[in-house]
Design an enzyme around this catalytic site. Structure first.
Site, short mmCIF file in Angstrom:
data_model
loop_
_atom_site.label_atom_id
_atom_site.label_comp_id
_atom_site.label_asym_id
_atom_site.label_seq_id
_atom_site.Cartn_x
_atom_site.Cartn_y
_atom_site.Cartn_z
N PRO A 87 2.44 0.01 6.03
CA PRO A 87 3.75 -0.28 6.63
C PRO A 87 4.85 -0.14 5.59
O PRO A 87 4.69 -0.56 4.44
CB PRO A 87 3.60 -1.73 7.10
CG PRO A 87 2.13 -1.87 7.36
CD PRO A 87 1.45 -1.04 6.31
N CYS A 88 5.96 0.46 5.99
CA CYS A 88 6.95 0.90 5.01
C CYS A 88 8.29 0.20 5.09
O CYS A 88 9.25 0.60 4.43
CB CYS A 88 7.17 2.41 5.14
SG CYS A 88 7.58 2.91 6.83
N GLN A 89 8.39 -0.87 5.89
CA GLN A 89 9.70 -1.50 6.08
C GLN A 89 10.31 -1.98 4.76
O GLN A 89 11.53 -1.91 4.57
CB GLN A 89 9.58 -2.69 7.04
CG GLN A 89 9.36 -2.30 8.49
CD GLN A 89 7.90 -2.07 8.81
OE1 GLN A 89 7.05 -2.01 7.91
NE2 GLN A 89 7.59 -1.93 10.08
N TRP A 91 10.21 -0.70 1.84
CA TRP A 91 10.75 0.38 1.01
C TRP A 91 11.80 1.21 1.74
O TRP A 91 12.38 2.12 1.17
CB TRP A 91 9.61 1.31 0.55
CG TRP A 91 8.52 0.54 -0.11
CD1 TRP A 91 7.25 0.32 0.38
CD2 TRP A 91 8.57 -0.15 -1.37
NE1 TRP A 91 6.54 -0.46 -0.50
CE2 TRP A 91 7.31 -0.76 -1.58
CE3 TRP A 91 9.58 -0.32 -2.33
CZ2 TRP A 91 7.03 -1.51 -2.72
CZ3 TRP A 91 9.29 -1.07 -3.47
CH2 TRP A 91 8.03 -1.66 -3.65
N ASN A 127 4.45 7.64 3.31
CA ASN A 127 5.36 6.51 3.34
C ASN A 127 6.80 7.02 3.44
O ASN A 127 7.03 8.23 3.45
CB ASN A 127 5.17 5.64 2.10
CG ASN A 127 5.40 4.16 2.37
OD1 ASN A 127 6.47 3.76 2.80
ND2 ASN A 127 4.38 3.34 2.13
#
Length: 355
Positions: A87-89, A91, A127
């Site tokens: 999960p990339c929230q 960054w 990502n």
């Protein structure tokens, strides 16, 4: 060595609803398992990624030996691919509350444990581009150093997915590590013109005209969020095919108060998509016209759940076993576009067949 002995097997960490797994299967890779802590992904993943096992696990607690025994994996297996699309929230450059996603910033470091333990033939990480700006904190720098020092040829760049057959503008960081050959592997670009919105949605593509608030209880899920009277009036005066809120920026009744009279700043909210261009990035809020350029090019409504899914390059028959518009949109918006994942998988397959 027989073809069967050279068959690539993949384990998809942080698999969510299966976007990456779907694309890898399309490329010809056998996805033997998907791992995710979010149990709400299980039904969707299992409904679509046939032959793959969904493991409901917290990667922070999952031990390497447990995964080895559960999936009967081998160490130093040239035919093994480990995928880590965490999960990339945290960054993301989008200004959101990062407090809930703070723990997720260390998921790459946890994924690295399994790469070091199994030493697979291939590794894929995907990502947001923001992970590069803070690659020391994310662990990306150290991970790349480790990969290169352990005989992996590493490709680590940001790619625009519309160059790979996805009808959407979206920039994604992608790492492909290969220790089976000394070739730097890159996603295989699509030959020809980029796909546009009109290539995948519209009546000619099986999407009948619908009104705001349309509820589609079938698996097709041509479901659309409702709109209040003021938003309907705004859309009525927004030019078709790319129109924006600039059409009523000086109208005190229609303009959002904080936007009244302002012709600069963020113009995409309440805006229409262009028919003859790739869609803007499909976010987790694509069902809401106030969260981006998510208005249908010609109809006075936000795009539907299924339209968002096909703009993310999910097959039309992909089944989303979800309970609400917001949950479905989050799963779709967070996904790796399957067609882009396929382009990554094809580069691996081609390399493996050439060795």
């Amino acid at each position: 060595m027989t073809a069967n002995e050279r068959h690539i097997k993949a384990v998809d960490f942080f698999c969510s609803g299966g976007g990456m797994s779907c694309g890898m299967q399309q490329a010809g890779i056998e996805v033997i398992a998907g791992i995710d802590f979010d149990i709400t992904c299980k039904e969707t993943y299992e409904a679509n990624i046939k032959g793959s096992q969904f493991l409901h696990k917290d990667v922070f607690k999952l031990e390497e030996k447990e995964l080895e025994e559960t999936l009967k994996l081998k160490k130093n297996d040239d035919n093994l691919l480990l995928i880590g699309c965490s999960p990339c929230q945290f960054w993301s450059i989008i200004k959101t509350d990062k407090s809930k996603s703070t723990k997720s910033k260390d998921l790459l470091k946890e994924f690295r444990r399994f790469v070091e333990y199994f030493n697979p033939g291939y590794v894929v990480v995907e990502n947001v581009p923001g992970v590069l700006r803070r690659k020391g904190e994310s662990g990306l720098d150290d991970f790349i150093i480790w990969l290169e020092s352990n005989n992996y040829k590493v490709h680590a760049e940001v790619h625009e997915v519309s160059n790979y057959g996805v009808p959407q503008h979206r920039r994604r960081f992608t790492l492909i590590a290969n220790r089976v050959s000394d070739v730097e592997l890159k996603p295989l670009p699509r030959v020809g013109e980029k796909l546009r919105v009109q290539d995948v949605i519209g009546e000619h593509n099986g999407f009948p005209k619908v009104s705001p608030g349309n509820k589609d209880s079938s698996k097709f899920m041509h479901t659309v969020a409702g709109l209040n009277k003021l938003n309907l009036e705004r859309l009525a005066v927004t030019p078709k095919n790319g129109g924006t809120r600039m059409s009523y920026v000086f109208d005190k009744k229609l303009a959002v108060p904080c936007h009244y009279g302002k012709v600069d700043g963020f113009k995409d909210i309440y805006g229409r998509m262009w028919w003859d261009r790739p869609a803007p990035t499909i976010t987790t809020k694509f069902f809401s016209i106030s969260n981006g350029r998510f208005v249908h090019p010609y109809e006075d409504r936000a795009i539907s759940l299924r339209e968002g899914a096909v703009l993310q390059s999910f097959p039309k028959n992909y089944i989303f076993m979800t309970k609400s518009i917001a949950t479905t949109a989050r799963m779709i918006g967070n996904a790796v576009p399957p067609t882009y994942a396929k382009a990554v998988g094809e580069s691996i397959i081609n390399n493996h067949n050439a060795v």
